[in-house]
Design an enzyme around this catalytic site. Structure first.
Site, PDB file in Angstrom:
ATOM      1  N   VAL A 135       0.822  -1.214   0.000  1.00 46.58           N
ATOM      2  CA  VAL A 135       0.000   0.000   0.000  1.00 46.58           C
ATOM      3  C   VAL A 135       0.854   1.261   0.000  1.00 46.58           C
ATOM      4  O   VAL A 135       0.340   2.357  -0.043  1.00 46.58           O
ATOM      5  CB  VAL A 135      -0.971   0.096   1.217  1.00 46.58           C
ATOM      6  CG1 VAL A 135      -2.000  -1.001   1.176  1.00 46.58           C
ATOM      7  CG2 VAL A 135      -0.217   0.121   2.530  1.00 46.58           C
ATOM      8  N   GLU A 136       2.162   1.103   0.069  1.00 43.33           N
ATOM      9  CA  GLU A 136       3.013   2.298   0.041  1.00 43.33           C
ATOM     10  C   GLU A 136       3.769   2.366  -1.284  1.00 43.33           C
ATOM     11  O   GLU A 136       3.278   2.883  -2.268  1.00 43.33           O
ATOM     12  CB  GLU A 136       3.912   2.332   1.282  1.00 43.33           C
ATOM     13  CG  GLU A 136       3.034   2.478   2.538  1.00 43.33           C
ATOM     14  CD  GLU A 136       3.754   2.781   3.814  1.00 43.33           C
ATOM     15  OE1 GLU A 136       5.002   2.704   3.856  1.00 43.33           O
ATOM     16  OE2 GLU A 136       3.073   3.091   4.815  1.00 43.33           O
TER      17      GLU A 136
END
Ligand code: HEC
Ligand code: HEC
Length: 346
Positions: A135-136
Site C-alpha cells: 500500500v506504500e
C-alpha cells in the site's frame, strides 16, 4: 554504607524538592526535557559522511524507489510540510489508503523506535518497510537494486558513499544512506528549546502556564525527553477507551508486534515536537484540531476533562515546540538508461 547512601538520597531529594518549588516551572522542565542537540546524532554502525548524506537525500526524493516511479519518501513525509502529508492516513500505490497516519520524519532519530507500534528498531530498519509495503511503494528489493544499477549516475555516488565495498548498490546501503540523511532532519531552536536553555522570555505567559499544566496534569508521564514523547509504549485509553471513530477497533497496535494481551491498543507515544503543524492527529488521523487532541488525551490517558481554557493553554505550549524547519534543496536526480525497468502502474 547503604544507610549513608539512603541518607544522601534523602538530602538530595529535599534540596531538589526545594529548588523545584512548584512555581519553578523552568527548573522542573529542565529536569524532564532536553533541547534538540546542535549536532546530528551519530548512528550505530552507520557513520555519516557528506557523500552518504547526499546520496541518502537523493534516494529520499527519488520516486523510482517505488514500483510506479511516482511515490517517493517525500510524498508522504514532505520535508516542506514538517515531514508529514496532511492526510488522515497515507495514500500510496494505486491510490490505496493505508491504515495509519504518516508520522513526521522530523526528529524521528530521537524516538526510541520507529512506527506507531515501534516495530522497527531504527531508521535504517524502518526505511526498508515502505519500499516493500504494497500500500506504500509496492516495490521488491531486487527490482529496486536492478533499477538503481541501471541508472548510470548512481554508481559513482554509491561508491563514494560506501568506499571500499565491491558491490555498494545494495538494499542495505539504500537504507543506510537514507538513515543518515533522515538524521539531519531535525528542528532545533524552538521557543521551548530557548526556554530550556535559560531564556525565560522565550515562552509567552500563556505558553508557560500551558507548560505548567502539561507537567502538573501528568502529560509528562508519557511525553518527555528530547522529543517530548517518542520515549515509550502506552495504551491509547489508559483511563477511558476512545471511541472507535478515533481508535479504530481493527488496529490493536503493539499487540500485533508482541502478541501479548497487555499490548492491545498500545502505541508508542508520539513526539509532540512540531505537533502544531503536523495535523491530523493520532495513528488514525481522525482528529484535526490540536486542541481537540489535547482534550482526548485528558480523558483517555488521565481520566480528566480539561476545561477549554486549560486545553487552550496546553495547546499554546505545544505551539512553542515548533522548531526551525530544515531547508532542503530538492536534488537533481540522475536520469534513466535504456535498461531501467519500466514503471508498473497497476
Ligand atoms: C505511502 C506513504 C508513505 C511512503 C511512501 C513512505 N512512508 Fe514512511 N510512513 C508512512 C506511514 C503511514 C507510517 C506509519 C506506519 C505505522 O506506524 O505502521 C510511516 C512511518 C515512517 C517513519 C517512522 C516515524 C516514527 O516516528 O515512527 C519513518 C522514519 C518513515 N516512515 C520514513 C520513510 C522513508 C525513509 C520512506 C521512503 C523509503 C517512507 N517513509 C515512505 C507513510 C509512508
Ligand atoms: C499514559 C501515556 C500518555 C499520557 C499521560 C498522555 N499521552 Fe499523549 N499520547 C500518548 C500515546 C500513546 C499517543 C498516541 C495515541 C495513538 O494515536 O495511538 C499520544 C498522542 C498524543 C497526541 C497526538 C500527537 C500526534 O502527532 O498524533 C497529542 C497532541 C498528545 N498525545 C498530547 C498529550 C497531552 C497534552 C497530554 C496531557 C493532557 C497527554 N498527551 C497525555 C500517550 C500519553
Amino acid at each position: 554504607m547503604e544507610r549513608k547512601a539512603i541518607a544522601c538520597a534523602a538530602v538530595l531529594a529535599l534540596v531538589v524538592g526545594v529548588a523545584w518549588g512548584k512555581d519553578d516551572v523552568m527548573g522542573r522542565a529542565k529536569g524532564i526535557f532536553k533541547p534538540i542537540p546542535g549536532k546530528a546524532k551519530a548512528l550505530k554502525g552507520n557513520p555519516a559522511t557528506p557523500a552518504k548524506v547526499e546520496l541518502g537525500k537523493m534516494l529520499y526524493f527519488d520516486p523510482r524507489l517505488s514500483s510506479s516511479h511516482l511515490i517517493s519518501c517525500n510524498t508522504c513525509h514532505n520535508v516542506g510540510l514538517a515531514g508529514a502529508d496532511l492526510q488522515e492516513t497515507a495514500i500510496g500505490h494505486g491510490w490505496q489508503k493505508g491504515p495509519r497516519n504518516s508520522p513526521t520524519v522530523l526528529n524521528a532519530v530521537y524516538n526510541i523506535a520507529q512506527f506507531w507500534d515501534g516495530r522497527a528498531e531504527d531508521l535504517a530498519a524502518q526505511a526498508k518497510g515502505p519500499v516493500q509495503a504494497s500500500v506504500e511503494m509496492n516495490n521488491k528489493p531486487e527490482n529496486l537494486v536492478a533499477t538503481l544499477k541501471s541508472i548510470p549516475g548512481y554508481q559513482p555516488l554509491f561508491r563514494k558513499a560506501f568506499p571500499g565495498e565491491k558491490d555498494p548498490v545494495t538494499f542495505d546501503n539504500v537504507a543506510k544512506a537514507i538513515e543518515v540523511f533522515e538524521a539531519t532532519l531535525v528542528t532545533p531552536g524552538a521557543p521551548f528549546d530557548r526556554y530550556l536553555s535559560g531564556n525565560r522570555k522565550a515562552l509567552t505567559a500563556t505558553e508557560e502556564k500551558g507548560l505548567a499544566l502539561f507537567l502538573d496534569k501528568g502529560c509528562v508521564a508519557c511525553h518527555s525527553g528530547i522529543n517530548v514523547g517518542g520515549t515509550g509504549y502506552f495504551p491509547f485509553g489508559v483511563k477511558e477507551s476512545p471511541g472507535p471513530e478515533i481508535r479504530p477497533e481493527g488496529d490493536t497496535g503493539r499487540f500485533k508486534v508482541t502478541n501479548t494481551a497487555a499490548d492491545k491498543y498500545v502505541f508508542r507515544s508520539p513526539s509532540l515536537r512540531n505537533a502544531a503543524i503536523t495535523m491530523p492527529y493520532f495513528h488514525s488521523g481522525k482528529v484535526w484540531a490540536l486542541k481537540d487532541a489535547v482534550k482526548v488525551m485528558g480523558s483517555a490517558q488521565l481520566g480528566i476533562s480539561l476545561t477549554d481554557d486549560d486545553a487552550g493553554k496546553i495547546t499554546a505550549f505545544l505551539g512553542s515546540l515548533t522548531g526551525k524547519q530544515p531547508k532542503v534543496m530538492h536534488p537533481v536526480l540522475p536520469p534513466n538508461s535504456d535498461t531501467t525497468p519500466r514503471p508498473l502502474t497497476n
